[in-house]
Design a protein around this motif. Sequence first.
Motif, PDB file in Angstrom:
ATOM      1  N   GLU A   4      -2.965   3.667 -10.210  1.00 13.56           N
ATOM      2  CA  GLU A   4      -3.497   2.626  -9.341  1.00 13.56           C
ATOM      3  C   GLU A   4      -4.043   3.136  -8.013  1.00 13.56           C
ATOM      4  OE1 GLU A   4      -0.852  -0.676  -8.948  1.00 13.56           O
ATOM      5  OE2 GLU A   4      -0.318  -0.626 -11.069  1.00 13.56           O
ATOM      6  N   ASN A   5      -3.585   4.318  -7.573  1.00  9.89           N
ATOM      7  CA  ASN A   5      -4.073   4.800  -6.279  1.00  9.89           C
ATOM      8  C   ASN A   5      -3.991   6.326  -6.191  1.00  9.89           C
ATOM      9  OD1 ASN A   5      -1.402   5.584  -5.292  1.00  9.89           O
ATOM     10  ND2 ASN A   5      -1.005   3.384  -5.068  1.00  9.89           N
ATOM     11  N   LEU A   6      -4.533   6.844  -5.119  1.00  9.36           N
ATOM     12  CA  LEU A   6      -4.607   8.290  -4.908  1.00  9.36           C
ATOM     13  C   LEU A   6      -3.225   8.929  -4.864  1.00  9.36           C
ATOM     14  CD1 LEU A   6      -6.659  10.593  -4.380  1.00  9.36           C
ATOM     15  CD2 LEU A   6      -6.361  10.155  -1.947  1.00  9.36           C
ATOM     16  N   ASN A   7      -2.281   8.278  -4.201  1.00 13.01           N
ATOM     17  CA  ASN A   7      -0.934   8.863  -4.096  1.00 13.01           C
ATOM     18  C   ASN A   7      -0.269   8.999  -5.462  1.00 13.01           C
ATOM     19  OD1 ASN A   7      -1.025   9.236  -1.317  1.00 13.01           O
ATOM     20  ND2 ASN A   7      -0.240   7.198  -0.896  1.00 13.01           N
ATOM     21  N   GLN A   8      -0.454   8.021  -6.325  1.00 14.71           N
ATOM     22  CA  GLN A   8       0.098   8.124  -7.682  1.00 14.71           C
ATOM     23  C   GLN A   8      -0.534   9.297  -8.424  1.00 14.71           C
ATOM     24  OE1 GLN A   8      -0.570   4.328  -9.573  1.00 14.71           O
ATOM     25  NE2 GLN A   8       1.425   3.550  -8.963  1.00 14.71           N
ATOM     26  N   TYR A  32     -10.527  15.372  -3.851  1.00  8.89           N
ATOM     27  CA  TYR A  32      -9.443  15.012  -2.929  1.00  8.89           C
ATOM     28  C   TYR A  32      -9.932  15.065  -1.477  1.00  8.89           C
ATOM     29  CZ  TYR A  32      -5.284  15.345  -0.071  1.00  8.89           C
ATOM     30  OH  TYR A  32      -4.344  15.137   0.907  1.00  8.89           O
ATOM     31  N   ALA A  35     -12.353  12.288  -0.768  1.00  6.51           N
ATOM     32  CA  ALA A  35     -11.667  10.993  -0.725  1.00  6.51           C
ATOM     33  C   ALA A  35     -10.852  10.815   0.551  1.00  6.51           C
ATOM     34  CB  ALA A  35     -10.757  10.841  -1.943  1.00  6.51           C
ATOM     35  N   THR A  36     -10.305  11.885   1.069  1.00  5.01           N
ATOM     36  CA  THR A  36      -9.421  11.767   2.228  1.00  5.01           C
ATOM     37  C   THR A  36     -10.113  12.054   3.562  1.00  5.01           C
ATOM     38  OG1 THR A  36      -8.647  14.046   1.941  1.00  5.01           O
ATOM     39  CG2 THR A  36      -7.341  12.290   0.908  1.00  5.01           C
ATOM     40  N   SER A  68     -14.231   6.012  -1.268  1.00  9.33           N
ATOM     41  CA  SER A  68     -13.667   5.205  -2.347  1.00  9.33           C
ATOM     42  C   SER A  68     -14.167   5.675  -3.710  1.00  9.33           C
ATOM     43  CB  SER A  68     -13.971   3.721  -2.137  1.00  9.33           C
ATOM     44  OG  SER A  68     -15.348   3.475  -2.166  1.00  9.33           O
ATOM     45  N   GLU A  71     -12.319   8.835  -4.536  1.00 11.92           N
ATOM     46  CA  GLU A  71     -10.941   8.512  -4.930  1.00 11.92           C
ATOM     47  C   GLU A  71     -10.899   8.037  -6.383  1.00 11.92           C
ATOM     48  OE1 GLU A  71      -7.299   5.472  -3.768  1.00 11.92           O
ATOM     49  OE2 GLU A  71      -8.784   5.956  -2.238  1.00 11.92           O
ATOM     50  N   LYS A  72     -11.828   7.175  -6.767  1.00 13.39           N
ATOM     51  CA  LYS A  72     -11.880   6.688  -8.150  1.00 13.39           C
ATOM     52  C   LYS A  72     -12.096   7.846  -9.124  1.00 13.39           C
ATOM     53  CE  LYS A  72     -13.756   2.178  -6.925  1.00 13.39           C
ATOM     54  NZ  LYS A  72     -14.967   1.353  -6.881  1.00 13.39           N
ATOM     55  N   ILE A  75      -8.879   9.979  -9.395  1.00 16.62           N
ATOM     56  CA  ILE A  75      -7.884   9.302 -10.235  1.00 16.62           C
ATOM     57  C   ILE A  75      -8.266   9.422 -11.710  1.00 16.62           C
ATOM     58  CG2 ILE A  75      -6.927   7.036 -10.838  1.00 16.62           C
ATOM     59  CD1 ILE A  75      -7.114   6.379  -7.776  1.00 16.62           C
TER      60      ILE A  75
END
Length: 86
Positions: A4-8, A32, A35-36, A68, A71-72, A75
């Motif tokens: 569901e998100n970058l941290n996961q 990464y 995204a960050t 964003s 990030e997608k 993931i």
Amino acid sequence: MKLENLNQAIDLTKKFTQKPSNEELLKLYGLYKQATEGDNVGEKPGGFDFKAAAKYHSWLNLKGKSKSEAEKEYIALVEELSKSYL
């Protein structure tokens, strides 16, 4: 596995039982960083630091991609790699 998100996604990479290929690691790194932090505005590394240069270019190649979207893609890449490395 649906993340569901970058941290996961980051947490899942820490559970990989094998190290991804250098090409895969560079893709992960570039996505990464994009995204960050957004576009790479740092100085190009020195000529003989090949690892740093590869990472720099991996991130630089994503210039203009939104945080964003990066990030997608990060993931999605982790989800794909998890099929081989978990």
